[in-house]
Design an enzyme around this catalytic site. Structure first.
Site, PDB file in Angstrom:
ATOM      1  N   SER A   1      31.636  38.273  22.751  1.00  0.00           N
ATOM      2  CA  SER A   1      32.689  38.153  23.752  1.00  0.00           C
ATOM      3  C   SER A   1      33.999  37.774  23.066  1.00  0.00           C
ATOM      4  CB  SER A   1      32.305  37.074  24.778  1.00  0.00           C
ATOM      5  OG  SER A   1      33.310  36.955  25.754  1.00  0.00           O
TER       6      SER A   1
ATOM      7  N   SER B   1      36.989  37.815  34.392  1.00  0.00           N
ATOM      8  CA  SER B   1      38.198  37.594  35.195  1.00  0.00           C
ATOM      9  C   SER B   1      38.675  38.882  35.876  1.00  0.00           C
ATOM     10  CB  SER B   1      39.324  36.996  34.332  1.00  0.00           C
ATOM     11  OG  SER B   1      38.901  35.816  33.689  1.00  0.00           O
TER      12      SER B   1
ATOM     13  N   ASN C   1      32.952  39.788  48.160  1.00  0.00           N
ATOM     14  CA  ASN C   1      32.885  40.473  46.861  1.00  0.00           C
ATOM     15  C   ASN C   1      31.595  41.258  46.676  1.00  0.00           C
ATOM     16  OD1 ASN C   1      35.270  39.138  46.548  1.00  0.00           O
ATOM     17  ND2 ASN C   1      34.546  37.700  44.990  1.00  0.00           N
TER      18      ASN C   1
ATOM     19  N   TYR D   1      30.318  26.112  30.023  1.00  0.00           N
ATOM     20  CA  TYR D   1      30.597  25.847  31.438  1.00  0.00           C
ATOM     21  C   TYR D   1      29.897  24.580  31.919  1.00  0.00           C
ATOM     22  CZ  TYR D   1      31.850  30.857  31.271  1.00  0.00           C
ATOM     23  OH  TYR D   1      32.370  32.089  30.934  1.00  0.00           O
TER      24      TYR D   1
ATOM     25  N   ILE E   1      32.234  34.996  48.279  1.00  0.00           N
ATOM     26  CA  ILE E   1      30.967  35.494  47.702  1.00  0.00           C
ATOM     27  C   ILE E   1      30.487  36.711  48.501  1.00  0.00           C
ATOM     28  CG2 ILE E   1      28.515  34.935  47.304  1.00  0.00           C
ATOM     29  CD1 ILE E   1      29.431  32.036  46.692  1.00  0.00           C
TER      30      ILE E   1
ATOM     31  N   LYS F   1      33.893  35.703  40.004  1.00  0.00           N
ATOM     32  CA  LYS F   1      33.444  34.332  40.279  1.00  0.00           C
ATOM     33  C   LYS F   1      33.957  33.902  41.647  1.00  0.00           C
ATOM     34  CE  LYS F   1      34.899  29.763  40.345  1.00  0.00           C
ATOM     35  NZ  LYS F   1      36.069  29.191  41.051  1.00  0.00           N
TER      36      LYS F   1
HETATM   37  N1  LIG Z   1      33.639  35.224  27.999  1.00  0.00           N
HETATM   38  C1  LIG Z   1      34.699  34.506  28.325  1.00  0.00           C
HETATM   39  O1  LIG Z   1      35.425  33.960  27.476  1.00  0.00           O
HETATM   40  C2  LIG Z   1      35.048  34.373  29.778  1.00  0.00           C
HETATM   41  C3  LIG Z   1      36.322  33.913  30.144  1.00  0.00           C
HETATM   42  C4  LIG Z   1      36.626  33.815  31.499  1.00  0.00           C
HETATM   43  C5  LIG Z   1      35.678  34.176  32.441  1.00  0.00           C
HETATM   44  N2  LIG Z   1      34.421  34.589  32.070  1.00  0.00           N
HETATM   45  C6  LIG Z   1      33.382  34.962  33.076  1.00  0.00           C
HETATM   46  O2  LIG Z   1      33.954  35.796  34.075  1.00  0.00           O
HETATM   47  C7  LIG Z   1      33.839  35.158  35.341  1.00  0.00           C
HETATM   48  C8  LIG Z   1      35.001  35.505  36.268  1.00  0.00           C
HETATM   49  O3  LIG Z   1      36.246  35.154  35.725  1.00  0.00           O
HETATM   50  P1  LIG Z   1      37.125  33.986  36.327  1.00  0.00           P
HETATM   51  O4  LIG Z   1      36.276  32.815  36.589  1.00  0.00           O
HETATM   52  O5  LIG Z   1      38.308  33.870  35.440  1.00  0.00           O
HETATM   53  O6  LIG Z   1      37.629  34.448  37.737  1.00  0.00           O
HETATM   54  P2  LIG Z   1      37.798  35.720  38.683  1.00  0.00           P
HETATM   55  O7  LIG Z   1      36.488  36.207  39.130  1.00  0.00           O
HETATM   56  O8  LIG Z   1      38.759  36.669  38.075  1.00  0.00           O
HETATM   57  O9  LIG Z   1      38.541  34.953  39.904  1.00  0.00           O
HETATM   58  C9  LIG Z   1      37.971  33.831  40.508  1.00  0.00           C
HETATM   59  C10 LIG Z   1      38.999  33.198  41.435  1.00  0.00           C
HETATM   60  O10 LIG Z   1      39.299  34.112  42.487  1.00  0.00           O
HETATM   61  C11 LIG Z   1      38.963  33.511  43.736  1.00  0.00           C
HETATM   62  N3  LIG Z   1      38.330  34.548  44.554  1.00  0.00           N
HETATM   63  C12 LIG Z   1      37.106  35.083  44.396  1.00  0.00           C
HETATM   64  N4  LIG Z   1      36.881  36.015  45.324  1.00  0.00           N
HETATM   65  C13 LIG Z   1      37.993  36.067  46.102  1.00  0.00           C
HETATM   66  C14 LIG Z   1      38.321  36.825  47.233  1.00  0.00           C
HETATM   67  N5  LIG Z   1      37.484  37.719  47.752  1.00  0.00           N
HETATM   68  N6  LIG Z   1      39.551  36.626  47.796  1.00  0.00           N
HETATM   69  C15 LIG Z   1      40.418  35.716  47.280  1.00  0.00           C
HETATM   70  N7  LIG Z   1      40.134  34.962  46.193  1.00  0.00           N
HETATM   71  C16 LIG Z   1      38.933  35.133  45.615  1.00  0.00           C
HETATM   72  C17 LIG Z   1      37.991  32.401  43.423  1.00  0.00           C
HETATM   73  O11 LIG Z   1      38.088  31.401  44.431  1.00  0.00           O
HETATM   74  P3  LIG Z   1      36.847  30.491  44.875  1.00  0.00           P
HETATM   75  O12 LIG Z   1      36.088  30.099  43.634  1.00  0.00           O
HETATM   76  O13 LIG Z   1      37.492  29.360  45.580  1.00  0.00           O
HETATM   77  O14 LIG Z   1      35.972  31.311  45.789  1.00  0.00           O
HETATM   78  C18 LIG Z   1      38.522  31.924  42.080  1.00  0.00           C
HETATM   79  O15 LIG Z   1      39.649  31.081  42.262  1.00  0.00           O
HETATM   80  C19 LIG Z   1      33.776  33.675  34.963  1.00  0.00           C
HETATM   81  O16 LIG Z   1      33.343  32.865  36.027  1.00  0.00           O
HETATM   82  C20 LIG Z   1      32.853  33.720  33.791  1.00  0.00           C
HETATM   83  O17 LIG Z   1      31.500  33.887  34.192  1.00  0.00           O
HETATM   84  C21 LIG Z   1      34.110  34.708  30.753  1.00  0.00           C
END
Ligand SMILES: NC(=O)c1ccc[n+]([C@@H]2O[C@H](COP(=O)([O-])OP(=O)(O)OC[C@H]3O[C@@H](n4cnc5c(N)ncnc54)[C@H](OP(=O)(O)O)[C@@H]3O)[C@@H](O)[C@H]2O)c1
Length: 280
Positions: free
Chosen positions: A149, A198, A250, A53, A247, A240
């Protein structure tokens, strides 16, 4: 205790706050530092980052500047997916350790079983060697827990058969309508904690009208229901957000989805068209 600070317990007895704050695609510098600071202020006590990241230095700075005791914040980072030798794993760990600058890392995961540019290839042999590096790092006390992971059942089982210290957690993609049941089952059989990345399908879930209909039963939002859905399935969610309103939203998780509504959510499919998967 709030929903953010209640804990799960890893197989080695280490406790882990049951909701983690995700930082993928959060740019290094003021954005990442600001988002992590806002998350800590909102009550999150668990931050999920990765070498990949590019924002570990900002995460570390925000944690150090928070005024919260180090022992009260759980920080996870991840070994880059391209590091597939013992030496590369050791070097990458030192880099993350120095960038975070937090005295220790709470949990360190192999980010993926294959390098991103060789998606789905068979690296079972290399992962055994890389895991030996993680076991050695764990033995130094610089990390409190180790895990994996994106490993499917086949790759998990090979590691379980060849490790000395069993991984303590598996992080995989998990959201309403996409729950990787076989991979979750393989991990749980061996006692690993399952973390869901996610949980909002990288945002694609938040406009889902079926989930919105359930959310209305609790005067909650789709995002809040999506995070609770993970928790009620004993999966640790990692939402995220950089938008401060997201923030805070959530972090408000003090409601319980009924069994009947959980069953309805379990039956939903194709909830987030557009979301990509690491299935192989
Ligand atoms: N191990 C791996 O390979 C892997 C892969 C993917 C992710 N991850 C981890 O999992 C975390 C989360 O996954 P992700 O980043 O894919 O995303 P996510 O948490 O599924 O979704 C984040 C998205 O949703 C939006 N959002 C957040 N809260 C919201 C709400 N209350 N209402 C409307 N929209 C909202 C965010 O917008 P804003 O940012 O504009 O607020 C962002 O665009 C990652 O950040 C990372 O730490 C790990």
């Amino acid at each position: 205790m709030t929903a953010l600070t209640e804990t799960f317990t890893l197989p080695n007895g280490v406790t882990i706050p049951q909701v983690g704050f995700g930082t993928w695609q959060v740019p290094d510098g003021p954005v990442a530092e600001g988002a992590v600071a806002a998350a800590l202020k909102a009550g999150y006590r668990h931050i999920d980052t990765a070498w990949q990241y590019g924002n570990e230095a900002s995460v570390g700075r925000a944690v150090r500047a928070s005024g919260i005791a180090r022992k009260d914040i759980f920080v996870t980072s991840k070994l880059p997916a391209h590091a597939k030798t013992y030496a590369d794993a050791m070097n990458a760990f030192q880099e993350s350790f120095a960038k975070l600058d937090l005295d220790y890392i709470d949990m360190y995961l192999i980010h993926a079983p294959w390098p991103w540019d060789d998606f789905g290839a068979d690296y079972r042999k290399q992962n055994r060697e890389v895991w030996r590096a993680l076991e050695d790092i764990y033995a130094t006390g610089k990390v409190r827990a180790i895990g994996i992971s994106n490993f499917n059942a086949r790759d998990q089982e090979d590691l379980y058969a060849h490790c000395t210290i069993k991984p303590m957690a598996l992080q995989l993609q998990y959201y309403i309508g996409f729950t990787e049941d076989a991979n979750v089952a393989a991990a749980r059989k061996e006692g690993l904690l399952v973390e869901g990345f996610s949980p909002l399908a990288t945002g694609f879930l938040t406009n889902n009208t079926d989930v919105a209909a359930i959310a209305a039963h609790y005067n909650a939002t789709v995002a809040q229901v999506a995070i609770r859905y993970c928790l009620q399935n004993k999966v640790l969610p990692l939402p995220k957000a950089v938008n401060p309103a997201h923030i805070t939203e959530n972090a408000q998780l003090d409601f319980t989805i009924s069994d009947e509504d959980m069953q309805t959510l379990d039956q939903l499919v194709d909830t987030a068209p557009g979301e990509e998967h690491n299935l192989y």
